[in-house]
Design a protein around this motif. Structure first.
Motif, PDB file in Angstrom:
ATOM      1  N   HIS A 161      84.349 -34.386  10.363  1.00  0.00           N
ATOM      2  CA  HIS A 161      85.949 -33.911  11.049  1.00  0.00           C
ATOM      3  C   HIS A 161      85.886 -34.877  11.812  1.00  0.00           C
ATOM      4  N   ALA A 162      85.552 -35.282  12.901  1.00  0.00           N
ATOM      5  CA  ALA A 162      86.144 -36.369  13.491  1.00  0.00           C
ATOM      6  C   ALA A 162      86.129 -37.600  12.859  1.00  0.00           C
ATOM      7  N   ASN A 163      85.052 -38.007  12.188  1.00  0.00           N
ATOM      8  CA  ASN A 163      85.063 -39.275  12.046  1.00  0.00           C
ATOM      9  C   ASN A 163      86.701 -39.128  10.691  1.00  0.00           C
ATOM     10  N   ALA A 164      86.642 -38.669   9.727  1.00  0.00           N
ATOM     11  CA  ALA A 164      87.766 -38.543   8.870  1.00  0.00           C
ATOM     12  C   ALA A 164      89.460 -38.052   9.906  1.00  0.00           C
ATOM     13  N   ALA A 165      89.808 -37.258  10.745  1.00  0.00           N
ATOM     14  CA  ALA A 165      90.815 -37.763  11.784  1.00  0.00           C
ATOM     15  C   ALA A 165      90.611 -38.946  12.405  1.00  0.00           C
ATOM     16  N   ILE A 166      90.058 -39.982  12.970  1.00  0.00           N
ATOM     17  CA  ILE A 166      89.854 -40.855  12.992  1.00  0.00           C
ATOM     18  C   ILE A 166      90.187 -42.273  11.641  1.00  0.00           C
ATOM     19  N   ILE A 167      90.286 -42.141  11.053  1.00  0.00           N
ATOM     20  CA  ILE A 167      89.815 -42.826   9.734  1.00  0.00           C
ATOM     21  C   ILE A 167      91.389 -42.862   9.558  1.00  0.00           C
ATOM     22  N   ARG A 168      91.691 -40.775   9.554  1.00  0.00           N
ATOM     23  CA  ARG A 168      93.410 -41.048   9.194  1.00  0.00           C
ATOM     24  C   ARG A 168      94.256 -42.068   9.326  1.00  0.00           C
ATOM     25  N   ASP A 169      93.843 -41.526  11.563  1.00  0.00           N
ATOM     26  CA  ASP A 169      95.188 -41.991  12.327  1.00  0.00           C
ATOM     27  C   ASP A 169      94.775 -42.967  12.851  1.00  0.00           C
ATOM     28  N   TYR A 170      93.495 -44.081  12.496  1.00  0.00           N
ATOM     29  CA  TYR A 170      93.369 -45.755  12.611  1.00  0.00           C
ATOM     30  C   TYR A 170      92.824 -46.369  11.487  1.00  0.00           C
ATOM     31  N   PRO A 171      92.972 -45.727  10.129  1.00  0.00           N
ATOM     32  CA  PRO A 171      92.709 -46.899   9.173  1.00  0.00           C
ATOM     33  C   PRO A 171      91.954 -47.977   9.104  1.00  0.00           C
ATOM     34  N   ASN A 172      92.563 -48.598  10.058  1.00  0.00           N
ATOM     35  CA  ASN A 172      91.759 -50.637  10.216  1.00  0.00           C
ATOM     36  C   ASN A 172      91.185 -50.588  11.128  1.00  0.00           C
ATOM     37  N   LEU A 173      89.863 -49.448  11.706  1.00  0.00           N
ATOM     38  CA  LEU A 173      89.465 -49.166  12.989  1.00  0.00           C
ATOM     39  C   LEU A 173      88.167 -49.622  11.900  1.00  0.00           C
ATOM     40  N   ASP A 174      87.375 -50.697  12.505  1.00  0.00           N
ATOM     41  CA  ASP A 174      85.880 -50.240  11.915  1.00  0.00           C
ATOM     42  C   ASP A 174      85.003 -50.000  12.460  1.00  0.00           C
ATOM     43  N   LEU A 175      85.259 -48.724  11.869  1.00  0.00           N
ATOM     44  CA  LEU A 175      84.267 -47.570  12.202  1.00  0.00           C
ATOM     45  C   LEU A 175      82.875 -47.476  12.213  1.00  0.00           C
ATOM     46  N   SER A 176      82.600 -48.396  11.429  1.00  0.00           N
ATOM     47  CA  SER A 176      80.789 -48.645  11.684  1.00  0.00           C
ATOM     48  C   SER A 176      80.310 -49.451  12.910  1.00  0.00           C
ATOM     49  N   ASP A 177      81.687 -50.522  13.395  1.00  0.00           N
ATOM     50  CA  ASP A 177      81.096 -51.724  14.020  1.00  0.00           C
ATOM     51  C   ASP A 177      81.147 -50.913  15.726  1.00  0.00           C
ATOM     52  N   ALA A 178      82.136 -50.085  15.961  1.00  0.00           N
ATOM     53  CA  ALA A 178      82.550 -48.222  16.492  1.00  0.00           C
ATOM     54  C   ALA A 178      81.163 -47.790  16.814  1.00  0.00           C
ATOM     55  N   TRP A 179      80.888 -47.001  15.628  1.00  0.00           N
ATOM     56  CA  TRP A 179      79.310 -46.601  16.124  1.00  0.00           C
ATOM     57  C   TRP A 179      78.647 -47.032  16.848  1.00  0.00           C
TER      58      TRP A 179
END
Length: 257
Positions: A161-179
């Protein structure tokens, strides 16, 4: 092995493509070897030369741009553990999955036997399902307050759920690198699911801000948004539109305007 989406934009890689293109493929082969053998980024000299068929010129080129470093007995890929899980992390996760799978078969058999007994006693399947759902909910509520590690947090629904919210708010953020960076920063720590969720969201928000990535749209706080829930120590199940939550949401919206 993990190859970042922006690998082709890396200045070291782009330089090698001009000076020695074969060194780029040699580097990818080294990454694959480390991931397959869980070496934490280390490749010994004999393996590099005789197994991976990497030439001395390619190794020199990789060292010159800083993609690998020479150490006793071989080479280490620069910052490997910042972007990949360590051998210890991988083995620990495998053990947990093995234990979970092995332990999961017994309760299933017990539940099936119990179901036959309940049915024979005259109880309807609907009653059985209700009891099962209630038990699962109680067990989940209990586990929510327990402290867990990051590998376990990665498997819970709150992380999704947190990932979905982050992607919605910051679609250009590299979530994999952040994790991966989040893993390196908090590896070995144990926290509750609520704490991990709060830290993970905050981490991504700060990372996006530092990278100059704007939110996709202005967030409007409500009595049930994550910011209000976290500030009041609530979750989705305990959220309620009371005066306290509504006033906090209103105040947060005024502070941003």
């Amino acid at each position: 092995m993990q190859l970042a989406n922006g690998f082709y934009l890396n200045r070291k890689v782009r330089r090698l493509r001009r000076t020695m293109p074969s060194a780029v493929s040699a580097f990818v082969v080294m990454l694959s070897y480390c991931g397959d053998n869980l070496t934490d980024g280390f490749v010994d000299s004999d393996t590099a030369e005789f197994v991976l068929d990497i030439t001395t010129q390619e190794l020199d080129a990789l060292q010159q741009v800083g993609l690998i470093e020479a150490v006793d007995g071989g080479y280490v890929i620069h910052d490997y553990l910042e972007h990949n899980r360590s051998r210890q992390q991988v083995m620990a996760k495998r053990k947990r999955e093995h234990d979970r799978y092995s332990a999961g078969s017994l309760p299933a058999e017990i539940a099936q036997t119990a179901g036959r007994i309940e049915t024979e006693s005259g109880q309807t399947p609907e009653h059985q399902n209700t009891r099962t759902q209630k038990k699962e909910k109680e067990e989940y509520s209990s586990s929510f307050s327990k402290e867990i590690g990051l590998n376990d947090f990665e498997l819970v629904r709150e992380k999704t759920h947190a990932n979905a919210a982050i992607i919605r708010d910051y679609p250009n953020l590299d979530l994999s690198d952040a994790w991966n960076a989040f893993l390196s920063r908090h590896y070995g720590e144990n926290r509750t699911i609520a704490d991990w969720t709060r830290l993970w969201k905050g981490w991504c928000q700060r990372r996006a801000k530092m990278s100059g990535i704007p939110p996709s749209k202005r967030h409007v706080h409500t009595w049930k948004c994550s910011h209000v829930l976290e500030a009041l120590g609530r979750d989705e199940e305990t959220a309620q539109a009371d005066e306290k939550a509504c006033e906090l949401a209103d105040r947060l919206n005024k502070e941003k305007s």
